[in-house]
Design an enzyme around this catalytic site. Structure first.
Site, PDB file in Angstrom:
ATOM      1  N   TYR A  14       0.805  -1.223   0.000  1.00 59.08           N
ATOM      2  CA  TYR A  14       0.000   0.000   0.000  1.00 59.08           C
ATOM      3  C   TYR A  14       0.844   1.283   0.000  1.00 59.08           C
ATOM      4  O   TYR A  14       0.281   2.377  -0.030  1.00 59.08           O
ATOM      5  CB  TYR A  14      -0.891   0.023   1.249  1.00 59.08           C
ATOM      6  N   HIS A  19      -4.338   6.552  -0.871  1.00 61.42           N
ATOM      7  CA  HIS A  19      -4.876   6.479   0.496  1.00 61.42           C
ATOM      8  C   HIS A  19      -3.772   6.664   1.543  1.00 61.42           C
ATOM      9  O   HIS A  19      -4.067   6.914   2.709  1.00 61.42           O
ATOM     10  CB  HIS A  19      -5.539   5.116   0.683  1.00 61.42           C
ATOM     11  N   PHE A  64      -4.092  -0.658  10.192  1.00 63.12           N
ATOM     12  CA  PHE A  64      -4.858  -0.468   8.968  1.00 63.12           C
ATOM     13  C   PHE A  64      -5.817   0.701   9.153  1.00 63.12           C
ATOM     14  O   PHE A  64      -6.229   1.027  10.260  1.00 63.12           O
ATOM     15  CB  PHE A  64      -5.583  -1.736   8.509  1.00 63.12           C
ATOM     16  N   ASN A  66      -8.925   1.573   8.712  1.00 64.86           N
ATOM     17  CA  ASN A  66     -10.248   1.575   9.355  1.00 64.86           C
ATOM     18  C   ASN A  66     -10.201   1.510  10.877  1.00 64.86           C
ATOM     19  O   ASN A  66     -11.203   1.778  11.539  1.00 64.86           O
ATOM     20  CB  ASN A  66     -11.090   0.408   8.826  1.00 64.86           C
ATOM     21  N   ASP A  91      -5.984  11.717   3.292  1.00 62.45           N
ATOM     22  CA  ASP A  91      -6.392  11.951   1.912  1.00 62.45           C
ATOM     23  C   ASP A  91      -7.836  12.419   1.844  1.00 62.45           C
ATOM     24  O   ASP A  91      -8.672  12.012   2.646  1.00 62.45           O
ATOM     25  CB  ASP A  91      -6.227  10.670   1.091  1.00 62.45           C
ATOM     26  N   ASN A 112     -13.092   6.303   6.612  1.00 61.53           N
ATOM     27  CA  ASN A 112     -13.167   5.369   7.728  1.00 61.53           C
ATOM     28  C   ASN A 112     -12.085   5.592   8.777  1.00 61.53           C
ATOM     29  O   ASN A 112     -12.301   5.316   9.961  1.00 61.53           O
ATOM     30  CB  ASN A 112     -13.105   3.931   7.212  1.00 61.53           C
TER      31      ASN A 112
END
Length: 243
Positions: A14, A19, A64, A66, A91, A112
């Site tokens: 990632y 993001h 992560f 969320n 973001d 989230n």
């Protein structure tokens, strides 16, 4: 002490995602202000340093996106910080690529990571929203957000991250309006407060639309002057033209 959290997802998979622009901003602040080496604590990577004479703790949650609030909330409780001591960088789809906005409080806007922090820390913290632009259709959002920045994006992404880091002292001082304008000017934009959501897909510094360019007036057609005859004689008398 100020707690600055950059949001993203952990792991090399990632690392270059849109993001993860919050992680990227935290890394740039870390590098430019010579913070301590990253270490693992509070389910996160943390580093401490000084900006503008004030102690700052950088944090990149490794839970992560969320579940960002688990990590940020744990750190805030450990240091007995209030929401006013927290700054979160993340973001924003509904801002043009390369734009920045700062606000205190408000809703999660469908993000989230922010929703998780709101639940753990309350809502009255400062939010640094970094525009990544909207793909134009709802069904494209997921791939856009979790897709990597394109090579062309580096033209605005690198200056944006540098400007955020270079002007971090203004965030520490609480001078959010000057921070926004300095970042905007660094990317060739104007006053940050004048940019609207209608330009959500236009990168910072992009040329203005053609409708704003004044069109040149067409030249008037030349008038042929008769060389002889009654009309020519009359014009010669009027304008004093000699043979």
């Amino acid at each position: 002490m100020l707690l600055i959290a950059g949001l993203g997802n952990p792991g090399s998979r990632y690392a270059k995602n849109r993001h993860n622009i919050g992680f990227m901003a935290a890394d740039e602040i870390h590098r430019r202000h010579r913070f301590s080496p990253w270490q693992k604590k509070f389910q996160a990577e943390i580093a401490d340093g000084t900006i503008g004479g004030e102690k700052v703790l950088l944090i990149k949650p490794q839970t992560f996106m969320n579940l960002s609030g688990q990590s940020v909330g744990e750190a805030a409780r450990f240091y007995k910080l209030s929401p006013s001591d927290l700054v979160v960088i993340y973001d924003e789809l509904d801002l043009p690529a390369g734009k920045v906005r700062v606000k205190t409080g408000g809703g999660a806007g469908g993000h989230n990571g922010i929703r998780s922090i709101d639940a753990r820390c309350g809502k009255d913290y400062r939010r640094i929203r970094l525009g990544i632009g909207h793909p134009g259709a709802k069904e494209l959002v997921h791939n856009h957000v979790l897709g990597d920045f394109a090579k062309a994006d580096q033209e605005w992404l690198e200056p944006l991250l540098a400007a955020v880091a270079d002007n971090a002292d203004l965030l520490v001082k609480g001078d959010d309006n000057t921070f926004m304008n300095r970042v905007s000017l660094a990317l060739g934009g104007g006053d940050a407060r004048s940019n609207g959501r209608k330009d959500a897909n236009k990168p910072a510094g992009a040329a203005k639309g053609q409708s704003h360019i004044r069109q040149a007036r067409p030249a008037k057609p030349a008038v042929n002057m008769p060389e002889s005859g009654p009309m020519a004689d009359m014009l010669k008398k009027l304008f004093g033209k000699k043979d």
